[in-house]
Design a protein around this motif. Structure first.
Motif, PDB file in Angstrom:
ATOM      1  N   ASP A 134       6.395  33.759   2.216  1.00  8.16           N
ATOM      2  CA  ASP A 134       5.461  33.310   1.190  1.00  8.16           C
ATOM      3  C   ASP A 134       5.344  31.793   1.301  1.00  8.16           C
ATOM      4  OD1 ASP A 134       4.158  32.502  -1.102  1.00  8.16           O
ATOM      5  OD2 ASP A 134       5.206  33.895  -2.418  1.00  8.16           O
ATOM      6  N   GLU A 135       4.170  31.331   1.719  1.00  7.89           N
ATOM      7  CA  GLU A 135       3.942  29.896   1.898  1.00  7.89           C
ATOM      8  C   GLU A 135       2.945  29.356   0.867  1.00  7.89           C
ATOM      9  OE1 GLU A 135       4.899  29.866   6.709  1.00  7.89           O
ATOM     10  OE2 GLU A 135       2.879  29.360   6.038  1.00  7.89           O
ATOM     11  N   ILE A 136       2.900  30.001  -0.284  1.00  5.38           N
ATOM     12  CA  ILE A 136       1.882  29.688  -1.282  1.00  5.38           C
ATOM     13  C   ILE A 136       1.998  28.267  -1.835  1.00  5.38           C
ATOM     14  CG2 ILE A 136       3.176  30.589  -3.250  1.00  5.38           C
ATOM     15  CD1 ILE A 136       0.532  31.755  -4.306  1.00  5.38           C
ATOM     16  N   TYR A 137       3.202  27.690  -1.815  1.00  5.94           N
ATOM     17  CA  TYR A 137       3.374  26.349  -2.358  1.00  5.94           C
ATOM     18  C   TYR A 137       3.271  25.254  -1.297  1.00  5.94           C
ATOM     19  CZ  TYR A 137       4.674  28.538  -6.742  1.00  5.94           C
ATOM     20  OH  TYR A 137       4.643  29.283  -7.894  1.00  5.94           O
ATOM     21  N   HIS A 138       2.862  25.604  -0.093  1.00  7.45           N
ATOM     22  CA  HIS A 138       2.653  24.586   0.930  1.00  7.45           C
ATOM     23  C   HIS A 138       1.544  23.635   0.488  1.00  7.45           C
ATOM     24  CE1 HIS A 138       4.591  26.350   4.800  1.00  7.45           C
ATOM     25  NE2 HIS A 138       5.327  26.601   3.730  1.00  7.45           N
ATOM     26  N   GLY A 139       1.771  22.358   0.729  1.00  7.02           N
ATOM     27  CA  GLY A 139       0.771  21.355   0.401  1.00  7.02           C
ATOM     28  C   GLY A 139       1.007  20.655  -0.911  1.00  7.02           C
ATOM     29  N   ILE A 140       1.906  21.179  -1.744  1.00  7.52           N
ATOM     30  CA  ILE A 140       2.182  20.511  -3.017  1.00  7.52           C
ATOM     31  C   ILE A 140       3.655  20.101  -3.103  1.00  7.52           C
ATOM     32  CG2 ILE A 140       0.251  21.521  -4.272  1.00  7.52           C
ATOM     33  CD1 ILE A 140       2.126  23.584  -5.429  1.00  7.52           C
ATOM     34  N   GLU A 141       4.246  19.828  -1.938  1.00 10.17           N
ATOM     35  CA  GLU A 141       5.607  19.326  -1.891  1.00 10.17           C
ATOM     36  C   GLU A 141       5.591  17.809  -2.061  1.00 10.17           C
ATOM     37  OE1 GLU A 141       3.914  20.445   0.704  1.00 10.17           O
ATOM     38  OE2 GLU A 141       4.977  21.955   1.872  1.00 10.17           O
ATOM     39  N   TYR A 142       6.746  17.242  -2.314  1.00  9.90           N
ATOM     40  CA  TYR A 142       6.923  15.797  -2.282  1.00  9.90           C
ATOM     41  C   TYR A 142       7.488  15.433  -0.915  1.00  9.90           C
ATOM     42  CZ  TYR A 142       6.310  15.855  -7.325  1.00  9.90           C
ATOM     43  OH  TYR A 142       5.804  16.036  -8.590  1.00  9.90           O
ATOM     44  N   GLY A 143       6.911  14.401  -0.303  1.00  7.12           N
ATOM     45  CA  GLY A 143       7.426  13.979   0.991  1.00  7.12           C
ATOM     46  C   GLY A 143       6.885  14.828   2.127  1.00  7.12           C
ATOM     47  N   LYS A 144       7.738  15.143   3.075  1.00  6.86           N
ATOM     48  CA  LYS A 144       7.335  15.861   4.284  1.00  6.86           C
ATOM     49  C   LYS A 144       6.829  17.260   3.955  1.00  6.86           C
ATOM     50  CE  LYS A 144       9.047  17.133   8.878  1.00  6.86           C
ATOM     51  NZ  LYS A 144      10.236  17.158   9.781  1.00  6.86           N
ATOM     52  N   ILE A 145       5.703  17.646   4.570  1.00  9.47           N
ATOM     53  CA  ILE A 145       5.150  18.976   4.307  1.00  9.47           C
ATOM     54  C   ILE A 145       5.977  20.046   4.999  1.00  9.47           C
ATOM     55  CG2 ILE A 145       2.825  18.032   4.026  1.00  9.47           C
ATOM     56  CD1 ILE A 145       2.130  19.239   6.762  1.00  9.47           C
ATOM     57  N   SER A 146       5.964  21.230   4.418  1.00  6.93           N
ATOM     58  CA  SER A 146       6.704  22.357   4.993  1.00  6.93           C
ATOM     59  C   SER A 146       6.004  22.856   6.254  1.00  6.93           C
ATOM     60  CB  SER A 146       6.790  23.494   3.976  1.00  6.93           C
ATOM     61  OG  SER A 146       7.439  23.070   2.808  1.00  6.93           O
ATOM     62  N   ASP A 147       6.791  23.389   7.162  1.00  5.37           N
ATOM     63  CA  ASP A 147       6.233  23.952   8.384  1.00  5.37           C
ATOM     64  C   ASP A 147       5.989  25.436   8.186  1.00  5.37           C
ATOM     65  OD1 ASP A 147       5.233  23.921  10.906  1.00  5.37           O
ATOM     66  OD2 ASP A 147       7.114  23.444  11.918  1.00  5.37           O
ATOM     67  N   THR A 148       5.003  25.963   8.902  1.00  2.96           N
ATOM     68  CA  THR A 148       4.740  27.395   8.832  1.00  2.96           C
ATOM     69  C   THR A 148       5.688  28.151   9.750  1.00  2.96           C
ATOM     70  OG1 THR A 148       3.095  29.138   9.175  1.00  2.96           O
ATOM     71  CG2 THR A 148       2.922  27.187  10.596  1.00  2.96           C
ATOM     72  N   ILE A 149       6.101  29.308   9.313  1.00  2.00           N
ATOM     73  CA  ILE A 149       7.011  30.123  10.111  1.00  2.00           C
ATOM     74  C   ILE A 149       6.353  30.602  11.405  1.00  2.00           C
ATOM     75  CG2 ILE A 149       6.404  32.356   9.081  1.00  2.00           C
ATOM     76  CD1 ILE A 149       9.458  32.961   9.087  1.00  2.00           C
ATOM     77  N   LEU A 150       5.026  30.587  11.438  1.00  4.21           N
ATOM     78  CA  LEU A 150       4.316  31.040  12.638  1.00  4.21           C
ATOM     79  C   LEU A 150       4.633  30.191  13.856  1.00  4.21           C
ATOM     80  CD1 LEU A 150       0.834  31.777  11.035  1.00  4.21           C
ATOM     81  CD2 LEU A 150       2.564  33.446  11.728  1.00  4.21           C
ATOM     82  N   ARG A 151       5.087  28.973  13.646  1.00  3.88           N
ATOM     83  CA  ARG A 151       5.461  28.127  14.774  1.00  3.88           C
ATOM     84  C   ARG A 151       6.663  28.701  15.529  1.00  3.88           C
ATOM     85  NH1 ARG A 151       3.620  23.422  15.427  1.00  3.88           N
ATOM     86  NH2 ARG A 151       3.281  23.016  13.195  1.00  3.88           N
ATOM     87  N   TYR A 152       7.481  29.473  14.824  1.00  2.00           N
ATOM     88  CA  TYR A 152       8.730  29.959  15.406  1.00  2.00           C
ATOM     89  C   TYR A 152       8.740  31.473  15.636  1.00  2.00           C
ATOM     90  CZ  TYR A 152       9.793  25.450  13.335  1.00  2.00           C
ATOM     91  OH  TYR A 152       9.749  24.129  12.968  1.00  2.00           O
TER      92      TYR A 152
END
Length: 204
Positions: A134-152
């Motif tokens: 569940d990546e629904i909160y991506h983009g509303i973090e503080y600091g560095k953005i979260s990476d998508t699991i699809l990269r791995y």
């Protein structure tokens, strides 16, 4: 989902993560909740065991229980930010078919470190374990953005929504990314359960 929106979601992954996602691997859904139900129905059978960390988003559990899935709880720990670790998964791996991850998580807000995300994603792929992220909160973090699991792990199932980052709460529009061979199954299930996501919401 309309082809133009699926193309735009594909473009978003290229822009945001520098990750290529084929639009044919994207299903537009009636919110992230709809995406979650469709993913569970397409990938699991009654009695299958799925791991989830505590604390958790209650709707996950209610949905899994309603589908007669067996939930394996792993007690979250402060030192791992209440997120799963590969060490914990290895202890119980023979009994499980899949794992649910949320990063950033609800209700803790914790983010899985990229190194641990990579380790878990790679281990799941190697051991044929289904992983729903569940990546629904991506983009509303503080600091560095979260990476998508699809990269791995390009076999991972990603669930997201327009509700949070795109400020479309209440429009009931989400999406699901899955291997192309699953999209047809998800489409048939969606037609039976939801007919289709809102056309007006897709056009906005």
């Amino acid at each position: 989902g309309i082809p133009e929106l699926r193309d735009k979601i594909s473009d978003h992954y290229k822009f945001w993560y520098d990750q290529d996602v084929d639009s044919e691997c994207i299903a537009v859904t009636a919110g992230a909740s709809g995406a979650f139900i469709l993913a569970l129905l397409a990938l699991f059978d009654p009695g299958d065991k799925i791991v989830i960390m505590t604390p958790y988003y209650p709707a996950y559990i209610n949905t899994m229980k309603s589908l007669n899935l067996e939930i394996i709880f792993i007690e979250g720990e402060h030192q791992s930010s209440y997120q799963p670790t590969l060490k914990k998964l290895k202890i119980i791996h023979s009994d499980i078919k899949g794992i649910i991850i949320a990063s950033p998580a609800n209700p803790t807000g914790s983010i899985l470190k990229n190194s641990e995300l990579k380790n878990i994603a790679s281990w799941c792929k190697k051991n044929n374990k289904i992983i729903i992220c569940d990546e629904i909160y991506h983009g509303i973090e503080y600091g560095k953005i979260s990476d998508t699991i699809l990269r791995y792990n390009n076999d991972a199932i990603v669930i997201n929504s327009f509700s949070k980052y795109f400020s479309m709460t209440g429009w009931r529009l989400g999406w699901l990314i899955a291997p192309k061979n699953l999209i047809g199954v998800i489409e048939k299930l969606s037609m039976s359960l939801f007919l289709c996501p809102s056309t007006i919401a897709q056009m906005i």
